[in-house]
Design a protein around this motif. Structure first.
Motif, PDB file in Angstrom:
ATOM      1  N   VAL A 248       0.837  -1.204   0.000  1.00 27.27           N
ATOM      2  CA  VAL A 248       0.000   0.000   0.000  1.00 27.27           C
ATOM      3  C   VAL A 248       0.866   1.246   0.000  1.00 27.27           C
ATOM      4  CG1 VAL A 248      -1.899  -1.144   1.206  1.00 27.27           C
ATOM      5  CG2 VAL A 248      -0.201   0.115   2.526  1.00 27.27           C
ATOM      6  N   ASN A 249       0.243   2.353  -0.353  1.00 27.55           N
ATOM      7  CA  ASN A 249       0.948   3.618  -0.299  1.00 27.55           C
ATOM      8  C   ASN A 249       0.872   4.171   1.121  1.00 27.55           C
ATOM      9  OD1 ASN A 249       1.755   6.434  -0.863  1.00 27.55           O
ATOM     10  ND2 ASN A 249       1.604   5.690  -2.962  1.00 27.55           N
ATOM     11  N   VAL A 250       1.932   4.817   1.555  1.00 28.49           N
ATOM     12  CA  VAL A 250       1.986   5.324   2.929  1.00 28.49           C
ATOM     13  C   VAL A 250       0.823   6.284   3.197  1.00 28.49           C
ATOM     14  CG1 VAL A 250       3.550   7.250   2.410  1.00 28.49           C
ATOM     15  CG2 VAL A 250       3.509   6.242   4.719  1.00 28.49           C
ATOM     16  N   SER A 251       0.369   6.960   2.154  1.00 23.59           N
ATOM     17  CA  SER A 251      -0.726   7.921   2.338  1.00 23.59           C
ATOM     18  C   SER A 251      -2.065   7.226   2.574  1.00 23.59           C
ATOM     19  CB  SER A 251      -0.816   8.839   1.118  1.00 23.59           C
ATOM     20  OG  SER A 251      -1.048   8.072  -0.036  1.00 23.59           O
ATOM     21  N   ASP A 252      -2.142   5.924   2.306  1.00 25.45           N
ATOM     22  CA  ASP A 252      -3.382   5.177   2.556  1.00 25.45           C
ATOM     23  C   ASP A 252      -3.534   4.779   4.024  1.00 25.45           C
ATOM     24  OD1 ASP A 252      -3.921   5.296  -0.153  1.00 25.45           O
ATOM     25  OD2 ASP A 252      -2.927   3.380  -0.562  1.00 25.45           O
ATOM     26  N   LEU A 367       1.994 -12.008   6.124  1.00 29.10           N
ATOM     27  CA  LEU A 367       1.069 -11.579   5.071  1.00 29.10           C
ATOM     28  C   LEU A 367       1.801 -10.939   3.896  1.00 29.10           C
ATOM     29  CD1 LEU A 367      -1.433  -9.794   7.439  1.00 29.10           C
ATOM     30  CD2 LEU A 367      -2.060 -11.740   6.034  1.00 29.10           C
ATOM     31  N   LYS A 368       3.037 -10.524   4.127  1.00 22.89           N
ATOM     32  CA  LYS A 368       3.753  -9.666   3.163  1.00 22.89           C
ATOM     33  C   LYS A 368       2.950  -8.400   2.919  1.00 22.89           C
ATOM     34  CE  LYS A 368       6.631 -13.056   0.885  1.00 22.89           C
ATOM     35  NZ  LYS A 368       6.152 -14.219   1.681  1.00 22.89           N
ATOM     36  N   LEU A 369       2.515  -7.812   4.011  1.00 20.70           N
ATOM     37  CA  LEU A 369       1.756  -6.563   3.967  1.00 20.70           C
ATOM     38  C   LEU A 369       2.720  -5.418   4.207  1.00 20.70           C
ATOM     39  CD1 LEU A 369      -0.505  -4.514   4.185  1.00 20.70           C
ATOM     40  CD2 LEU A 369      -1.132  -5.507   6.381  1.00 20.70           C
ATOM     41  N   ARG A 370       2.998  -4.680   3.144  1.00 16.37           N
ATOM     42  CA  ARG A 370       4.005  -3.625   3.248  1.00 16.37           C
ATOM     43  C   ARG A 370       3.434  -2.302   2.745  1.00 16.37           C
ATOM     44  NH1 ARG A 370       7.509  -6.359  -0.838  1.00 16.37           N
ATOM     45  NH2 ARG A 370       5.388  -6.857  -1.417  1.00 16.37           N
ATOM     46  N   ASP A 375      10.735   7.384   1.345  1.00 17.14           N
ATOM     47  CA  ASP A 375      12.032   7.110   0.716  1.00 17.14           C
ATOM     48  C   ASP A 375      11.919   6.057  -0.390  1.00 17.14           C
ATOM     49  OD1 ASP A 375      11.391   5.015   2.298  1.00 17.14           O
ATOM     50  OD2 ASP A 375      13.284   4.897   3.373  1.00 17.14           O
ATOM     51  N   LYS A 376      10.661   5.735  -0.798  1.00 17.72           N
ATOM     52  CA  LYS A 376      10.406   4.787  -1.889  1.00 17.72           C
ATOM     53  C   LYS A 376      10.726   3.338  -1.508  1.00 17.72           C
ATOM     54  CE  LYS A 376       9.670   8.053  -5.133  1.00 17.72           C
ATOM     55  NZ  LYS A 376       8.430   8.268  -5.851  1.00 17.72           N
ATOM     56  N   LYS A 377      11.199   3.145  -0.281  1.00 21.45           N
ATOM     57  CA  LYS A 377      11.493   1.766   0.139  1.00 21.45           C
ATOM     58  C   LYS A 377      10.252   1.172   0.779  1.00 21.45           C
ATOM     59  CE  LYS A 377      16.471   1.629   0.751  1.00 21.45           C
ATOM     60  NZ  LYS A 377      17.590   1.500   1.692  1.00 21.45           N
TER      61      LYS A 377
END
Length: 423
Positions: A248-252, A367-370, A375-377
């Motif tokens: 997901v995007n950090v903004s979500d 879950l591999k929920l990232r 920083d795009k990482k």
RNA sequence: AGAGGAGUGGCAGAGUGGUCGAUCGCGGCGGUCUUGAAAACCGUUGUACCGUGAGGUACCGGGGGUUCGAAUCCCUCCUCCUCUGCCA
């Protein structure tokens, strides 16, 4: 699942945490984990090198063949065949190490937060806060399993007839009360900014692994062998697994979901005299809240979720207390858990009605929920969940605490949902 | 449930044994131009693991196989679509 890197970087802290959970052999297991990881890395490095060489050779052969130099091509081909067997050996070594490593990691529970008290059992949980007045009932007060018969609202015998023990049948105002509570809890969660989800109540094996029910706890779930599906023990499983293999995007963040589902638990071997009536069931209804947050905010979120659940209990006018679970009583996957217990005035005991937990990266790793940060990482998110709320014991307490001589008062907040103010 | 077809990067869609991690387009990001925006143009754009690094390896639905070499061939499982059947 714990991260190997984290174990390596914070060895003493992890060991201390696992000791708090009474994991006596933690030191041995952690050492094995690190050794297996070394073996895994070593065999990959070796394998990659040989594979790189083999890839180069294959390209050379391709070029030679194109030029019609078949004799040269055959010579190089022999070299390639040798590499192939070596690669296969290293690959087997690598895969085996990885598999053993994974199996070992599955046996390790989450590392408790440093604020989690040590302890062996429920006795050692810490009471943080108690709220409300314990009602002073007449001597003739009845426990809820008598009340449900007196007012004919929940029927266990009918449930036994059509399914088995622990599958109650709700009738008339009893059924209506269920519906009212579900709707009330969902509306409250919506007002608090949660998105309602209606998930499937059967899930596949991957989902069981994702939230930590598998491996090892398959005996607690009902299983449909024909289709290899599990009946969910809680909405946590399908809802959290919505985010399996998701970046997901950090903004979500934060993601806030709420869902009502029936829950199914086999409760193998956990029946006894103290679990009469609604205290423990095979099927019950629950509204569950789930949040996915940035690692920096998860403990703040845990407090918010705890406050939210307490707000519900206050509005239902139920006396309750909040416990911080000790290392020995916490769920396998949790880093910190608050339990909310409601006082049931006829049984004269506290009943757990909600459990709010922060899993940190333990579930997210499986879950591999990232999320992708500034920083795009990508890094693992934190997952949390809580019951808001589980119905049966809430119903038990409402019935017991609000009983009068010939009727049972309903909490004010439910009146508009019920269309009546007493049973 | 039976018969047939298909699964390729955020989306769309080429590629049927050899420098293909993968053409082109859309979208995204950065830039030029502009008071600003749009348009146009230029550039860039997946994930994971190993390695101090240079770099390497893997991934074309999942798993296995054939081959010196597989997105491409074979087996198997899963999912989706079409038709037939059944059905709230």
């Amino acid at each position: 699942m714990l991260l190997v890197q984290h174990i390596r970087d914070h060895y003493d802290q992890v060991l201390l945490g696992l000791k708090k959970r009474n994991q006596v052999h933690a030191d041995d297991t952690l050492q094995q984990v690190l050794a297996l990881d070394e073996l895994r890395k070593f065999s990959q490095t070796q394998r990659d090198q040989l594979q790189a060489e083999a890839n180069t050779i294959s390209k050379e052969i391709g070029i030679l063949m194109k030029e019609g130099k078949t004799v040269e091509a055959t010579a190089v081909r022999d070299r390639s065949a040798l590499l192939k067997t070596q690669i296969k050996e290293l690959e087997e070594q690598h895969d085996q190490a990885e598999e053993e490593l994974k199996a070992l990691l599955y046996t390790l529970p989450n590392v408790p937060h440093e604020a989690v008290p040590p302890g062996k059992s429920a006795e050692d949980n810490v009471i943080l806060f108690t709220y409300g007045e314990i009602p002073n009932l007449e001597e003739s007060k009845l426990p809820h399993w008598e009340l449900i018969k007196k007012y004919d609202i929940i029927d266990f015998d009918l449930g036994i007839k059509i399914a088995g023990a622990g599958f109650p049948v709700y009738k008339g105002k009893g059924a209506w009360l269920q519906r009212a509570l579900i709707n009330y809890f969902l509306d409250q969660a919506l007002a608090a900014g949660y998105l309602e989800i209606q998930p499937p109540i059967l899930v596949n094996e991957d989902s069981g692994y994702g939230t930590g029910q598998l491996p090892d706890k398959e005996g607690q779930m009902y299983y449909v062998s024909e289709d290899k599906l599990f009946l969910i023990p809680t909405a946590e499983v399908p809802i959290t697994n919505l985010y399996r293999d998701v970046l997901v995007n950090v903004s979500d963040l934060p993601i806030k979901n709420v869902g009502y589902t029936p829950c199914f638990r086999r409760e193998a071997g956990s029946w006894g005299a103290h679990v009469r009536g609604l205290n423990r069931l095979h099927q019950f209804d629950k509204v569950e809240i789930v949040q996915i947050t940035h690692p920096d905010n998860s403990y703040e979120t845990l407090e918010q979720m705890s406050a939210y659940v307490q707000g519900l209990l206050q509005k239902l006018e139920l006396p309750y207390r909040v416990l911080r679970l000790c290392g020995g009583d916490m769920g396998f996957t949790s880093a910190m858990t608050y339990d909310m217990e409601v006082y049931s005035a006829a049984q004269e005991r506290w009943l757990e009605v909600s459990s709010v937990s922060n899993f940190e990266t333990y579930q997210a790793n499986r879950l591999k929920l990232r999320f992708k940060g500034e920083d795009k990482k990508s890094q693992l998110a934190h997952t949390l969940n809580g019951s808001a709320l589980a119905l049966p014991r809430i119903v038990a307490s409402i019935l017991e605490n609000n009983q009068e001589f010939d009727r049972i008062r309903m909490p004010k907040v439910l009146h508009s949902y019920l269309g009546f103010d007493h049973i």
